[in-house]
Design a protein around this motif. Structure first.
Motif, PDB file in Angstrom:
ATOM      1  N   HIS A 548      10.179   4.976  -1.491  1.00 37.21           N
ATOM      2  CA  HIS A 548      10.305   3.561  -1.853  1.00 37.21           C
ATOM      3  C   HIS A 548      11.775   3.172  -2.013  1.00 37.21           C
ATOM      4  O   HIS A 548      12.169   2.058  -1.628  1.00 37.21           O
ATOM      5  N   GLU A 549      12.563   4.060  -2.584  1.00 38.99           N
ATOM      6  CA  GLU A 549      13.984   3.753  -2.749  1.00 38.99           C
ATOM      7  C   GLU A 549      14.689   3.639  -1.403  1.00 38.99           C
ATOM      8  O   GLU A 549      15.585   2.805  -1.220  1.00 38.99           O
ATOM      9  N   LEU A 550      14.292   4.457  -0.441  1.00 43.85           N
ATOM     10  CA  LEU A 550      14.909   4.405   0.886  1.00 43.85           C
ATOM     11  C   LEU A 550      14.372   3.241   1.723  1.00 43.85           C
ATOM     12  O   LEU A 550      14.975   2.869   2.732  1.00 43.85           O
ATOM     13  N   LYS A 551      13.205   2.675   1.289  1.00 39.73           N
ATOM     14  CA  LYS A 551      12.590   1.537   1.990  1.00 39.73           C
ATOM     15  C   LYS A 551      12.365   1.857   3.468  1.00 39.73           C
ATOM     16  O   LYS A 551      12.647   1.065   4.364  1.00 39.73           O
ATOM     17  N   SER A 554       8.419  -0.394   6.225  1.00 44.28           N
ATOM     18  CA  SER A 554       8.650  -1.827   6.095  1.00 44.28           C
ATOM     19  C   SER A 554       7.429  -2.549   5.543  1.00 44.28           C
ATOM     20  O   SER A 554       7.561  -3.568   4.869  1.00 44.28           O
ATOM     21  N   GLU A 555       6.223  -2.028   5.834  1.00 44.04           N
ATOM     22  CA  GLU A 555       5.016  -2.619   5.277  1.00 44.04           C
ATOM     23  C   GLU A 555       4.736  -1.978   3.928  1.00 44.04           C
ATOM     24  O   GLU A 555       4.644  -0.752   3.821  1.00 44.04           O
ATOM     25  N   THR A 556       4.549  -2.820   2.903  1.00 41.31           N
ATOM     26  CA  THR A 556       4.486  -2.343   1.516  1.00 41.31           C
ATOM     27  C   THR A 556       3.394  -1.296   1.310  1.00 41.31           C
ATOM     28  O   THR A 556       3.603  -0.272   0.662  1.00 41.31           O
ATOM     29  N   GLY A 557       2.228  -1.524   1.891  1.00 36.67           N
ATOM     30  CA  GLY A 557       1.106  -0.634   1.593  1.00 36.67           C
ATOM     31  C   GLY A 557       0.999   0.581   2.475  1.00 36.67           C
ATOM     32  O   GLY A 557       0.130   1.431   2.254  1.00 36.67           O
ATOM     33  N   ASP A 560       1.765   3.922   0.530  1.00 37.19           N
ATOM     34  CA  ASP A 560       0.722   4.152  -0.474  1.00 37.19           C
ATOM     35  C   ASP A 560      -0.584   4.560   0.188  1.00 37.19           C
ATOM     36  O   ASP A 560      -1.313   5.405  -0.337  1.00 37.19           O
ATOM     37  N   GLU A 561      -0.894   3.985   1.344  1.00 40.18           N
ATOM     38  CA  GLU A 561      -2.111   4.374   2.065  1.00 40.18           C
ATOM     39  C   GLU A 561      -2.024   5.814   2.541  1.00 40.18           C
ATOM     40  O   GLU A 561      -3.003   6.569   2.462  1.00 40.18           O
ATOM     41  N   ILE A 562      -0.847   6.232   3.017  1.00 41.03           N
ATOM     42  CA  ILE A 562      -0.677   7.623   3.471  1.00 41.03           C
ATOM     43  C   ILE A 562      -0.893   8.583   2.303  1.00 41.03           C
ATOM     44  O   ILE A 562      -1.612   9.588   2.423  1.00 41.03           O
ATOM     45  N   LEU A 563      -0.290   8.274   1.144  1.00 41.30           N
ATOM     46  CA  LEU A 563      -0.464   9.131  -0.026  1.00 41.30           C
ATOM     47  C   LEU A 563      -1.921   9.192  -0.447  1.00 41.30           C
ATOM     48  O   LEU A 563      -2.440  10.253  -0.815  1.00 41.30           O
ATOM     49  N   HIS A 564      -2.604   8.050  -0.411  1.00 45.89           N
ATOM     50  CA  HIS A 564      -4.015   8.021  -0.812  1.00 45.89           C
ATOM     51  C   HIS A 564      -4.861   8.886   0.119  1.00 45.89           C
ATOM     52  O   HIS A 564      -5.711   9.653  -0.338  1.00 45.89           O
ATOM     53  N   THR A 577       2.780   3.424  12.266  1.00 43.37           N
ATOM     54  CA  THR A 577       3.191   2.480  11.229  1.00 43.37           C
ATOM     55  C   THR A 577       4.616   2.018  11.504  1.00 43.37           C
ATOM     56  O   THR A 577       5.412   2.766  12.085  1.00 43.37           O
ATOM     57  N   PRO A 578       4.957   0.792  11.116  1.00 47.45           N
ATOM     58  CA  PRO A 578       6.349   0.338  11.243  1.00 47.45           C
ATOM     59  C   PRO A 578       7.263   1.158  10.342  1.00 47.45           C
ATOM     60  O   PRO A 578       6.872   1.609   9.269  1.00 47.45           O
ATOM     61  N   PHE A 579       8.482   1.349  10.765  1.00 51.26           N
ATOM     62  CA  PHE A 579       9.432   2.218  10.076  1.00 51.26           C
ATOM     63  C   PHE A 579      10.796   1.533  10.092  1.00 51.26           C
ATOM     64  O   PHE A 579      11.196   0.945  11.102  1.00 51.26           O
TER      65      PHE A 579
END
Length: 1014
Positions: A548-551, A554-557, A560-564, A577-579
Motif C-alpha cells: 500500500h505504501e508503494l501504491k 492502482s485499483e484499491t481493492g 486486498d482481493e489477492i490477500l483474501h 490486474t493494473p499495476f
C-alpha cells in the motif's frame, strides 16, 4: 373473714420437713394446711411453673378437685386469671371480685361454679428472682387482703420458695451426676475407638489406662501394659526384647534417654520398631502432672515418603538429564548421560545402552552407544572386565533380542531365582560376576528405539522397580527420538542450506519479478532484480515498505482481493490486474501469489509478469477480429439488403412511374379528389426509394448521393410525419435557427437518421413527453474533433434531438453505436439504426454525440459540415433544372425486363411520351423481337440483373446484329454493373427512377446520337 394475731410459722418448720426428705408435695401441703388453720374461710394453693410456661398444681388440699383439674396446665399470660397474670408479670395480682374482674373473663364461670369470688396471687421467686410458681388465697366472698394477710403471704411465699428451690437443686444435682457418668462412658468408648494407641500415666509415671490399639502397637510387650505398671519397666522390657530398632545394642542407654524424653515431653517424634513398622509418638503433661501419650502407626506414610523421595530424586535426575542434553553440543553424549542416570537411580554396578534401528527391509540392527561398570568391593580387575562384557554377551544372544523386540516388555533375570528363560545361559566368565540382570526396552511412539541393560542391583530387580523406572524410560524414549530428530535436523540443515543457495540463485536470476513479503505485516522482505527492472525502483526504495505504501496496485481493492484469496486457498494463479510502477507509470501485470511456511512467520511469495505489450497486442488482434467479424456481418447484411432492394425497386418502379403517368393525365380526365392522393402516392414512393438507397448504402452497394441541402427545410417538410410517428402523447417542438448554412451530405441518409432518432425518442417516452428538435450554427474546434479522426475543425450545423424520457445508464451509452446492439426486444429492434447513422455521418465528415442519464432523458447532437460558398440561390437553380418539362419522341425503343410490372410500367410511360415500344419479358424475347423487327431500333432500355442472361450479355447479342444500338441499363444495384458493360455511351439509371429522370436520359441519349450523325 376470721383474722388472728397468732405467731406465723417459723422457717425452722419447713427446714425440718425438707431435712426429713419429705416430697415437695407433702412439704407444700403441710405449709398450706398450717396457713389455712389460721383462718376458717380461707383456701390456699401453690402452683409450680414448668419449662413450657404452664402452671402445674403443687398443693391445694382444700380447693375443689374439679377446679384444680380444670386449671392445671394453664399457660401464663397477661389476662389468665390472678395466678397466670402474676406469674407472667412477676408481681402480685389482687382480684377482689372474680365475677367483675377482666382477668377472669375466660375462667370466672369455673370459679363461680365452685363459689370462689376473691383470689389474691403472689409470684414465688427463686434466690435469683426467677418465677418458680404462685401462691394464691381464695375467699367465697369478695374481699381485699389486710395487713395480716400481707404478712401471711410474705412468709408463705418465702417458705415455699425455699422448699421448691431445694427440690430443684437436688434434681439438678442428680441430673449432673447422670450426665457425668454418661460422658465418662462416652469418653472411654471414644478412647477405645481411636485408630491411634492412647495411654495415660499418673504423676508417679504409672499406667492409668490404655486402649486396645496401644496394646496392639506394643504386642510383644502387651503383658506389661496393666494399670499401675511404671513406664520405665515397660520400655526396658521392650528394648531388651528387640521391639525398638534404635535400642538394639544400646538398650540401657536408650531406656534412660527415653525416660527423660517421656517425663519432659516436647512434641512429637518418630520411632522405628524392630518389626520394621514406624510410630509417631506424641506425649503431653496432664493437669494432674501425669503424661498422656498417643502412638500413631505411620508406616505407610514413611514408605510413601521414601517413595516420594526416590521419585523426587528420579525427577531431578530426569531434569538434569534433559538439561545436559540441551546444553551438550555433541548429541552423542546423550547416551552416556542416560546410562549414568540409570545406574545412579537403580544403584546398579554395570549397564549398557544400545540404539535399535529398523532397516527398510524390516530387520532390526543393534548399535552400541554406551557401556559403564563400577563394581563395589572388588579387589581385582578380573571381575570388572568380566562384568563389563557379561551383560552385553548375555543380551546379544539373538533369541533374547527377538523376545525384547516382539514383546517390548522388560526382562528380569535374578541368580537367586530360577526364572531365566529356557535356552538363555550365562557364559562361565559372567556367571560369577552377574548376580541379577534387567533388560529395559526404550519405546517412543510405539516404536522400539533402544535397549538399556542393568546388572547387579543390591536390592535386586522386580516388577515394582520396573514400574518405578517408567518415567525414566519415557524420558529415554523422548531423548532417543530427539537424538534422531537432531541428527535428521543437522542433515536437513545441510540440505536446507544447499536448497537455500539454489533457491537464492533461482529467486535472484529468475526472469519473472518476485517479491517476498511478511504475510502478517505486509512489508517487503526481499525482491529480485527482475522485479526492480519491472517497477523501476531501487532495492532501497522497496525493502521494508508495504504494498500500500508503494501504491503498486492502482485499483484499491486488487491487492486486498489477492490477500483474501491467498488466505482462503493458499495461492492465486495468474491474476491480471493494473499495476503502477515508479513515477506513476501504469502497466498491466499477471500476478501469482502463494504462501511460504516459515519457522518465524508466514511469508507471501508474489510473482509479477509485465504483460502490457502482450495485452496491447491481444487487444489489437481482438479489434481486428471484431472488425473482421463486423465486415463479414456487413457483407452478409449487404447481400441481403441488395437482394431486398432489387426486388423492392422493381415494385417501386410500378408504383412511382404509374403515379407519374396518372399525374400526366389532363386535369379534366381525373377527378380533383384523386390528384392529391396520387401526389401522396408519388411522395411515398419517393420516400420508399430513398429507403432503398439507405439499404444499399448500408450494404455498401451504393455510393452516397451527396449534395448541398438545407437542414431546416428537411426538418420542416417532415414535421407532420414525425408527429404521426410520435403519437398524440408526445409534443414535438421545433426550434430552427433561420441562419443555418447549407450542409454537405446525402439528404436521404440525414432524413433517415432523423427518423431513427425520432423513433428512439418515442420509445423512450412510453407515457408521453416532449421532443425538441433545434438547429444552430457552431464552430467546431480541434479539441472537439480530437476523438473523430475523419472530421476537421470548422463551421458545422448542429441538429439537436432532445427528449425527457427514461434516459440511459453509462454502460448502455458506451455501446449504443455498436452494430447489433439494442435494448429493444428482438422483434422490435435490429441494433443497426444508430450504427448506420454514425457510419453515414463519418463518411461525409460529420459526427454524432449523446448525453444521457437514467431518468434524465437523452440528447443526441448531429454535427453536419457546412460550405459557405454555396448559397440557397445555387441550390434553387439546381432544383429548377431538375424540374424541366418532360419531353418524348417517336423513335422505336426495345424495353426488356424479367419483371412484368416493371416491363408494363416503363413501356406505358414511353408510349405515353410518343415512343414506339417493343416489349420483351426477358432476354430471349428481346432477342426474338429484335430479330423480327425490320425497322430500326433506336435504343435498348433493359434491366441488368436477369436470370439466364444479364444485361451485358443481352447487349452483346443484340449489337452483333444491330451495331451502334444505344443502351440504357435500369438496375436496382447500379454498382454491380461492370465497366465492361458500359460501351458506346451506355448509361445506367438506378431503380426506382423518376419519370423525368428516365425521360431526360432517353431523350438525351437519342439526341446525342442525332447530333453525331449530323
Amino acid at each position: 373473714m376470721q383474722r388472728t394475731s397468732e405467731t406465723l410459722p417459723e422457717i425452722r418448720l419447713i427446714l425440718e420437713l425438707i431435712s426429713k426428705g419429705n416430697s415437695l408435695t407433702d412439704t407444700l401441703t403441710t405449709l398450706i394446711e398450717y396457713l389455712e388453720s389460721k383462718s376458717n374461710d380461707m383456701f390456699c394453693s401453690i402452683l409450680l411453673l414448668d419449662e413450657e410456661g404452664r402452671l402445674r398444681n403443687g398443693a391445694a388440699p382444700h380447693l375443689p378437685e374439679e377446679y384444680v383439674r380444670l386449671t392445671d396446665g394453664a399457660l401464663i399470660g397477661p389476662n389468665v386469671g390472678s395466678c397466670g397474670a402474676a406469674a407472667y408479670h412477676n408481681q402480685q395480682v389482687v382480684v377482689t371480685d372474680i365475677e367483675t374482674d377482666p382477668l377472669w373473663k375466660d375462667f370466672k364461670d369455673v370459679a363461680l361454679r365452685f363459689g370462689l369470688r376473691a383470689c389474691w396471687s403472689t409470684p414465688i421467686r427463686s434466690s435469683t428472682g426467677a418465677v418458680l410458681g404462685t401462691f394464691a388465697i381464695y375467699y367465697h366472698e369478695p374481699c381485699a387482703p389486710t395487713e395480716f394477710h400481707e404478712q401471711l403471704i410474705e412468709q408463705a411465699v418465702y417458705l415455699a420458695a425455699i422448699a421448691i428451690e431445694h427440690v430443684k437443686i437436688e434434681q439438678d444435682l442428680y441430673k449432673s451426676e447422670q450426665e457425668s457418668s454418661r460422658l465418662r462412658q462416652q469418653l472411654l468408648e471414644a478412647i477405645e475407638s481411636l485408630t491411634e494407641g492412647f495411654a495415660i500415666y499418673d504423676a508417679e509415671d504409672r499406667l492409668v489406662m490404655c486402649n486396645s490399639k496401644y496394646m496392639e502397637v506394643y504386642r510383644e510387650s502387651a503383658d506389661l501394659l496393666v494399670p499401675g505398671r511404671r513406664f520405665e519397666d515397660h520400655i526396658r522390657v521392650s528394648a531388651y526384647r528387640g521391639q525398638v530398632a534404635d535400642a538394639v545394642g544400646r538398650e540401657e542407654e536408650w531406656v534412660q534417654e527415653r525416660v527423660r524424653q517421656h517425663q519432659n515431653p516436647s512434641g512429637s517424634f518418630r520411632q522405628q520398631l524392630g518389626n520394621g513398622r514406624w510410630l509417631m509418638i506424641s506425649e503431653h503433661k496432664t493437669a494432674e502432672g501425669g503424661i498422656s501419650g498417643v502412638r500413631t502407626d505411620i508406616t505407610q506414610q514413611v514408605l510413601y515418603e521414601e517413595k516420594l523421595r526416590r521419585s523426587i530424586h528420579l525427577i531431578e535426575s530426569i531434569r538434569t538429564l534433559l538439561s545436559q542434553y540441551i546444553s551438550d553440543a555433541n548429541p552423542d553424549q546423550v547416551f552416556e548421560d542416560l546410562l549414568h542416570t540409570f545406574l545412579n537411580i537403580s544403584e546398579s554396578e554395570a549397564g549398557f545402552i544400545v540404539e535399535v534401528q529398523k532397516s527398510e527391509e524390516g530387520t532390526y540392527q543393534l548399535i552400541p552407544r554406551a557401556n559403564c561398570f563400577r563394581p563395589v568391593g572388588s579387589e581385582t580387575g578380573e571381575c570388572e572386565v568380566g562384568l563389563q562384557h557379561a551383560a552385553r554377551e548375555f543380551f546379544e544372544q539373538q533369541k533374547l533380542f527377538e523376545r525384547i523386540v516382539s514383546s517390548k516388555e522388560a526382562l528380569i533375570i535374578d541368580e537367586s531365582h530360577d526364572d531365566r528363560p529356557a535356552g538363555y545361559a550365562m557364559q562361565d566368565g559372567a556367571a560369577g560376576c552377574m548376580k541379577s540382570f534387567l533388560v529395559l526396552p526404550v519405546v517412543s511412539q510405539g516404536e522400539l528405539t533402544g535397549v538399556a541393560g542393568l546388572a547387579n542391583r543390591p536390592a535386586g530387580y522386580d516388577a515394582s522397580f520396573v514400574e518405578f523406572l517408567k518415567p525414566l524410560l519415557v524420558t529415554a524414549g523422548t531423548l532417543l527420538t530427539a537424538y534422531r530428530n537432531e541428527v535428521r535436523r543437522q542433515e536437513n540443515e545441510r540440505a536446507l542450506q544447499e536448497s537455500e543457495e539454489r533457491f537464492s540463485k533461482v529467486f535472484q536470476f529468475n526472469p519473472m519479478g518476485k517479491v517476498i513479503l511478511s504475510f502478517n505485516t505486509g512489508r517487503v522482505i526481499d525482491v529480485n532484480e527482475s522485479f526492480l527492472k519491472t517497477t523501476l525502483y531501487s532495492r532501497e526504495q522497496i525493502i521494508g515498505k508495504t504494498i500500500h505504501e508503494l501504491k503498486l496496485f492502482s485499483e484499491t481493492g486488487s491487492w486486498d482481493e489477492i490477500l483474501h484469496r491467498v488466505h482462503e486457498n493458499d495461492m492465486v494463479y495468474e491474476q491480471e490486474t493494473p499495476f503502477c510502477i515508479n513515477d506513476g507509470i501504469k502497466r498491466i501485470i499477471q500476478c501469482s501469489a502463494c504462501m511460504i511456511e516459515s519457522a518465524d512467520e508466514p511469508l507471501l511469495l508474489l510473482m509479477v509478469k509485465d504483460i502490457t505489450e502482450q495485452k496491447q497486442t491481444e487487444e489489437l488482434n481482438r479489434q481486428m477480429q471484431v472488425q473482421l467479424q463486423h465486415s463479414q456481418k456487413m457483407k452478409a447484411i449487404g447481400q441481403l439488403a441488395a437482394g431486398v432492394a432489387h426486388e423492392f425497386n422493381n415494385i417501386l418502379v410500378g408504383i412511382n412511374l404509374n403515379a407519374d403517368l396518372l399525374l400526366l393525365t389532363p386535369e379534366h380526365e381525373i377527378p380533383e379528389g384523386f390528384r392529391e392522393p396520387l401526389r401522396d402516392i408519388q411522395k411515398s414512393g419517393e420516400r420508399a426509394a430513398e429507403l432503398v438507397k439507405q439499404l444499399l448504402a448500408f450494404g455498401r452497394k451504393k455510393a452516397a448521393n451527396t449534395a448541398w441541402f438545407d437542414v431546416n427545410t428537411l426538418i420542416s417538410s417532415h414535421q407532420k410525419m414525425m408527429q404521426r410517428i410520435l403519437g398524440k402523447s408526445v409534443t414535438l417542438i421545433l426550434n430552427l435557427c433561420p441562419d443555418t448554412g447549407l450542409v454537405w451530405g446525402d439528404e436521404g441518409e440525414i432524413e433517415q437518421a432523423l427518423m431513427n432518432l425520432v423513433v428512439n425518442a418515442r420509445d423512450a417516452m412510453p407515457e408521453g413527453g416532449v421532443l425538441r428538435i433545434q438547429t444552430q450554427n457552431v464552430n467546431v474546434t480541434e479539441k472537439m474533433v480530437a476523438d473523430h479522426a475523419e472530421c476537421l475543425p470548422g463551421a458545422y450545423t448542429l441538429m439537436s434531438v432532445t427528449d425527457n424520457g427514461c434516459g440511459m445508464a453509462p454502460e448502455i451509452v458506451s455501446h449504443i453505436f455498436e452494430p447489433f446492439f439494442t435494448t429493444k426486444p428482438v422483434t422490435e429492434g435490429t441494433g443497426l439504426g444508430l450504427s448506420t447513422v454514425q457510419r453515414n455521418l463519418t463518411e461525409i465528415g460529420g459526427f454524432i454525440t449523446v448525453a444521457s442519464e437514467p431518468g434524465g432523458g437523452s440528447e443526441f447532437q448531429v454535427y453536419l459540415p457546412q460550405h459557405q460558398r454555396v448559397n440557397v440561390k445555387d441550390q434553387e437553380e439546381t432544383e429548377a433544372v431538375a424540374e424541366e418539362p418532360v419531353t418524348g419522341g417517336s423513335e422505336t425503343i426495345l424495353v426488356c425486363d424479367d419483371e412484368p410490372t416493371v416491363l408494363s410500367t416503363v413501356s406505358a410511360l414511353l408510349e405515353r411520351l410518343g415512343y414506339t415500344v417493343i416489349r420483351a419479358l426477358g432476354p430471349e424475347e428481346a432477342i426474338d423481337a429484335a430479330a423480327r423487327q425490320e425497322q430500326q431500333i433506336s435504343l435498348l432500355c433493359t434491366d441488368f440483373n436477369m436470370p439466364a442472361m444479364n444485361g451485358e450479355q443481352l447487349v452483346r447479342r443484340l449489337t452483333q446484329v444491330r451495331p451502334g444500338l444505344k443502351v440504357i441499363y435500369l438496375s436496382g444495384i447500379a454498382e454491380k454493373i461492370p465497366e465492361s458493360a458500359i460501351v458506346n455511351g451506355s448509361k445506367v439509371i438506378q431503380k426506382p427512377t423518376k419519370m423525368g429522370e428516365l425521360a431526360h436520359a432517353i431523350r438525351g441519349m437519342l439526341d446525342e446520337g442525332t447530333q453525331q450523325e449530323k
